[in-house]
Design a protein around this motif. Sequence first.
Motif, PDB file in Angstrom:
ATOM      1  N   PHE A 206      13.977   1.445  10.090  1.00 24.27           N
ATOM      2  CA  PHE A 206      13.040   1.246   8.987  1.00 24.27           C
ATOM      3  C   PHE A 206      11.704   0.864   9.604  1.00 24.27           C
ATOM      4  N   GLU A 207      10.695   1.712   9.422  1.00 22.81           N
ATOM      5  CA  GLU A 207       9.381   1.517  10.028  1.00 22.81           C
ATOM      6  C   GLU A 207       8.407   0.954   8.993  1.00 22.81           C
ATOM      7  N   PHE A 208       7.582  -0.003   9.421  1.00 24.78           N
ATOM      8  CA  PHE A 208       6.593  -0.597   8.519  1.00 24.78           C
ATOM      9  C   PHE A 208       5.327  -0.892   9.311  1.00 24.78           C
ATOM     10  N   ASP A 209       4.189  -1.009   8.592  1.00 26.81           N
ATOM     11  CA  ASP A 209       2.931  -1.331   9.283  1.00 26.81           C
ATOM     12  C   ASP A 209       2.028  -2.293   8.517  1.00 26.81           C
ATOM     13  N   HIS A 210       2.457  -2.725   7.314  1.00 26.94           N
ATOM     14  CA  HIS A 210       1.702  -3.720   6.541  1.00 26.94           C
ATOM     15  C   HIS A 210       2.674  -4.699   5.897  1.00 26.94           C
ATOM     16  N   LEU A 211       3.607  -5.211   6.685  1.00 25.35           N
ATOM     17  CA  LEU A 211       4.674  -6.046   6.141  1.00 25.35           C
ATOM     18  C   LEU A 211       4.173  -7.452   5.832  1.00 25.35           C
ATOM     19  N   VAL A 212       4.513  -7.954   4.648  1.00 24.68           N
ATOM     20  CA  VAL A 212       4.186  -9.324   4.263  1.00 24.68           C
ATOM     21  C   VAL A 212       4.810 -10.281   5.273  1.00 24.68           C
ATOM     22  N   ALA A 213       4.055 -11.289   5.665  1.00 26.76           N
ATOM     23  CA  ALA A 213       4.488 -12.178   6.751  1.00 26.76           C
ATOM     24  C   ALA A 213       5.733 -12.977   6.400  1.00 26.76           C
ATOM     25  N   GLU A 214       6.020 -13.206   5.123  1.00 23.87           N
ATOM     26  CA  GLU A 214       7.124 -14.072   4.725  1.00 23.87           C
ATOM     27  C   GLU A 214       8.494 -13.388   4.795  1.00 23.87           C
ATOM     28  N   GLN A 215       8.573 -12.176   5.290  1.00 23.44           N
ATOM     29  CA  GLN A 215       9.848 -11.449   5.344  1.00 23.44           C
ATOM     30  C   GLN A 215      10.672 -11.902   6.560  1.00 23.44           C
ATOM     31  N   ARG A 216      11.293 -13.067   6.471  1.00 24.71           N
ATOM     32  CA  ARG A 216      11.957 -13.662   7.625  1.00 24.71           C
ATOM     33  C   ARG A 216      13.111 -12.836   8.189  1.00 24.71           C
ATOM     34  N   PRO A 217      13.950 -12.197   7.369  1.00 26.07           N
ATOM     35  CA  PRO A 217      15.022 -11.392   7.975  1.00 26.07           C
ATOM     36  C   PRO A 217      14.505 -10.221   8.815  1.00 26.07           C
TER      37      PRO A 217
ATOM     38  N   VAL B 255       7.736   2.764   1.817  1.00 19.18           N
ATOM     39  CA  VAL B 255       7.257   3.787   0.896  1.00 19.18           C
ATOM     40  C   VAL B 255       5.740   3.911   0.997  1.00 19.18           C
ATOM     41  N   GLY B 256       5.260   5.151   1.111  1.00 14.56           N
ATOM     42  CA  GLY B 256       3.828   5.377   1.221  1.00 14.56           C
ATOM     43  C   GLY B 256       3.246   4.934   2.543  1.00 14.56           C
ATOM     44  N   LEU B 257       4.048   4.893   3.604  1.00 22.79           N
ATOM     45  CA  LEU B 257       3.540   4.471   4.913  1.00 22.79           C
ATOM     46  C   LEU B 257       2.309   5.294   5.273  1.00 22.79           C
ATOM     47  N   GLY B 258       1.242   4.600   5.673  1.00 22.92           N
ATOM     48  CA  GLY B 258      -0.027   5.267   5.935  1.00 22.92           C
ATOM     49  C   GLY B 258      -0.978   5.222   4.761  1.00 22.92           C
ATOM     50  N   LEU B 259      -0.447   4.958   3.577  1.00 18.27           N
ATOM     51  CA  LEU B 259      -1.269   4.810   2.368  1.00 18.27           C
ATOM     52  C   LEU B 259      -1.167   3.413   1.788  1.00 18.27           C
ATOM     53  N   SER B 260       0.016   2.837   1.855  1.00 17.20           N
ATOM     54  CA  SER B 260       0.250   1.529   1.263  1.00 17.20           C
ATOM     55  C   SER B 260      -0.387   0.427   2.099  1.00 17.20           C
TER      56      SER B 260
ATOM     57  N   LEU C 245      -5.035 -12.760   5.394  1.00 18.50           N
ATOM     58  CA  LEU C 245      -3.582 -12.750   5.394  1.00 18.50           C
ATOM     59  C   LEU C 245      -3.121 -12.161   6.728  1.00 18.50           C
ATOM     60  N   ARG C 246      -1.849 -12.276   7.006  1.00 15.70           N
ATOM     61  CA  ARG C 246      -1.280 -11.648   8.196  1.00 15.70           C
ATOM     62  C   ARG C 246      -0.246 -10.631   7.752  1.00 15.70           C
ATOM     63  N   VAL C 247      -0.305  -9.450   8.340  1.00 13.32           N
ATOM     64  CA  VAL C 247       0.684  -8.411   8.065  1.00 13.32           C
ATOM     65  C   VAL C 247       1.276  -7.955   9.393  1.00 13.32           C
ATOM     66  N   GLY C 248       2.508  -7.472   9.335  1.00  9.29           N
ATOM     67  CA  GLY C 248       3.195  -7.080  10.553  1.00  9.29           C
ATOM     68  C   GLY C 248       3.516  -5.605  10.580  1.00  9.29           C
ATOM     69  N   GLU C 249       3.660  -5.094  11.795  1.00  2.00           N
ATOM     70  CA  GLU C 249       4.173  -3.746  11.965  1.00  2.00           C
ATOM     71  C   GLU C 249       5.346  -3.802  12.924  1.00  2.00           C
ATOM     72  N   GLY C 250       6.236  -2.826  12.790  1.00  3.36           N
ATOM     73  CA  GLY C 250       7.396  -2.817  13.661  1.00  3.36           C
ATOM     74  C   GLY C 250       8.484  -1.900  13.146  1.00  3.36           C
TER      75      GLY C 250
ATOM     76  N   CYS D 180       0.342  -2.804   1.589  1.00  5.85           N
ATOM     77  CA  CYS D 180       1.203  -3.980   1.551  1.00  5.85           C
ATOM     78  C   CYS D 180       2.638  -3.510   1.388  1.00  5.85           C
ATOM     79  N   GLN D 181       3.545  -4.074   2.195  1.00  7.99           N
ATOM     80  CA  GLN D 181       4.947  -3.652   2.174  1.00  7.99           C
ATOM     81  C   GLN D 181       5.844  -4.880   2.239  1.00  7.99           C
ATOM     82  N   ALA D 182       6.987  -4.806   1.571  1.00  8.11           N
ATOM     83  CA  ALA D 182       7.904  -5.943   1.564  1.00  8.11           C
ATOM     84  C   ALA D 182       9.171  -5.576   0.820  1.00  8.11           C
ATOM     85  N   LEU D 183      10.211  -6.343   1.083  1.00  6.63           N
ATOM     86  CA  LEU D 183      11.347  -6.385   0.177  1.00  6.63           C
ATOM     87  C   LEU D 183      10.988  -7.462  -0.848  1.00  6.63           C
TER      88      LEU D 183
END
Length: 367
Positions: A109-120, A77-82, A304-309, A84-87
């Motif tokens: 499902f596309e993300f670019d600031h995913l919290v690193a702890e999202q193991r699944p 949600v808000g990709l490009g504005l947000s 912090l570390r964030v992921g995209e993918g 921080c992203q996570a479930l």
Amino acid sequence: MDITIHRPGELTQSLRRAWHQAMDESPEYANPFLAPEFAIGVGRHRGGVRVAVLRDAGEPVGFLPYERNPLGVGRAVGLGLSGCQALVHRPGVTWDAQELLRACGTSIFEFDHLVAEQRPFAGHVTGTFASPVIDVKPGDGGYPEWLRATYPGLAKTTLEKERRLGRDIGDLRFEWDERDPAALRTLMRWKSAQYRRTGRMDRFARPWIADLVDHLFHVRDDHFTGVLSVLYAGDRPVAAHFGPRSSTVLAAWFTAYDPDLHYCSPGLMMRLRTAESAARGGVTHVDLGRGDKEYKDWLKTRELRVGEGFVTRAHPVAAAHRMWRRPVRGLRNTVLAHARLREPADRLLRKVGTLRAARRTDGIREE
């Protein structure tokens, strides 16, 4: 795991309380961009926003806000504005990424600031990036004492520039939580001019983004408050920042300043005063967001570390979307990661901005 899908406006008070509880129980989910209020705000302006609610034995334990287009392409949600992203979930909760996408009706499902702890989602991350933060704590004295203790290398020159600005324009005054909507409009006007001047896309030229920021400005909640901070010289605003805060995290979002006063570094003054005041307001860290900027290197205390993918299912739409998006991302990341490429790119964009300004001055309408 039972998964139900909701429109943001359909979230009950009990679901929002459960979401807030999940934020409180895990520090990595304390970022205000992960709060239901942000998803609800975006949902007011973007018709495809949904929230997947994960339940264990009937109890809501996880929340994924996302956007879905008619083809089933999903994105954070808000990709490009947000920033921080996570479930967002309670400790110990696990999920299956493929099952989640099926429940959401998405093939990707596309993300670019995913919290690193999202193991699944870990196997679907194509790159990780630094997101600098400032760990802050209140000082015993006022702003000058805090500045000298926290940033001794910057303190002398910054305080000298502040004194000069005070002599040239008027005594400095900082409002941590300015409630005047006119000040927010000034910030948007400055930021639009900055985007155009540097050749970037003007986000505030998109009405839905300007309306979203105006909406969030009026949200007041323990887990999400839109904070507008303004630095004044006399009665004249010289710099401003707008960003959301949770109970413990302030997210740096939109900062801009009066370009006529660039010689005083008002943007840096703004960031320093914001950090000091945030600490006094109960914030424990300021998230500066992903990206390499000189001022972030000056101010950060850690990263912090964030992921995209892309999380994908076997589907032609997912394959086509990934083939289209991944090369674009790769090129951008390559440029941003190398100063020898980034600096010429910045110069080119500024040249484009100068040409655009000249066209407007000459009365030529841009298509």
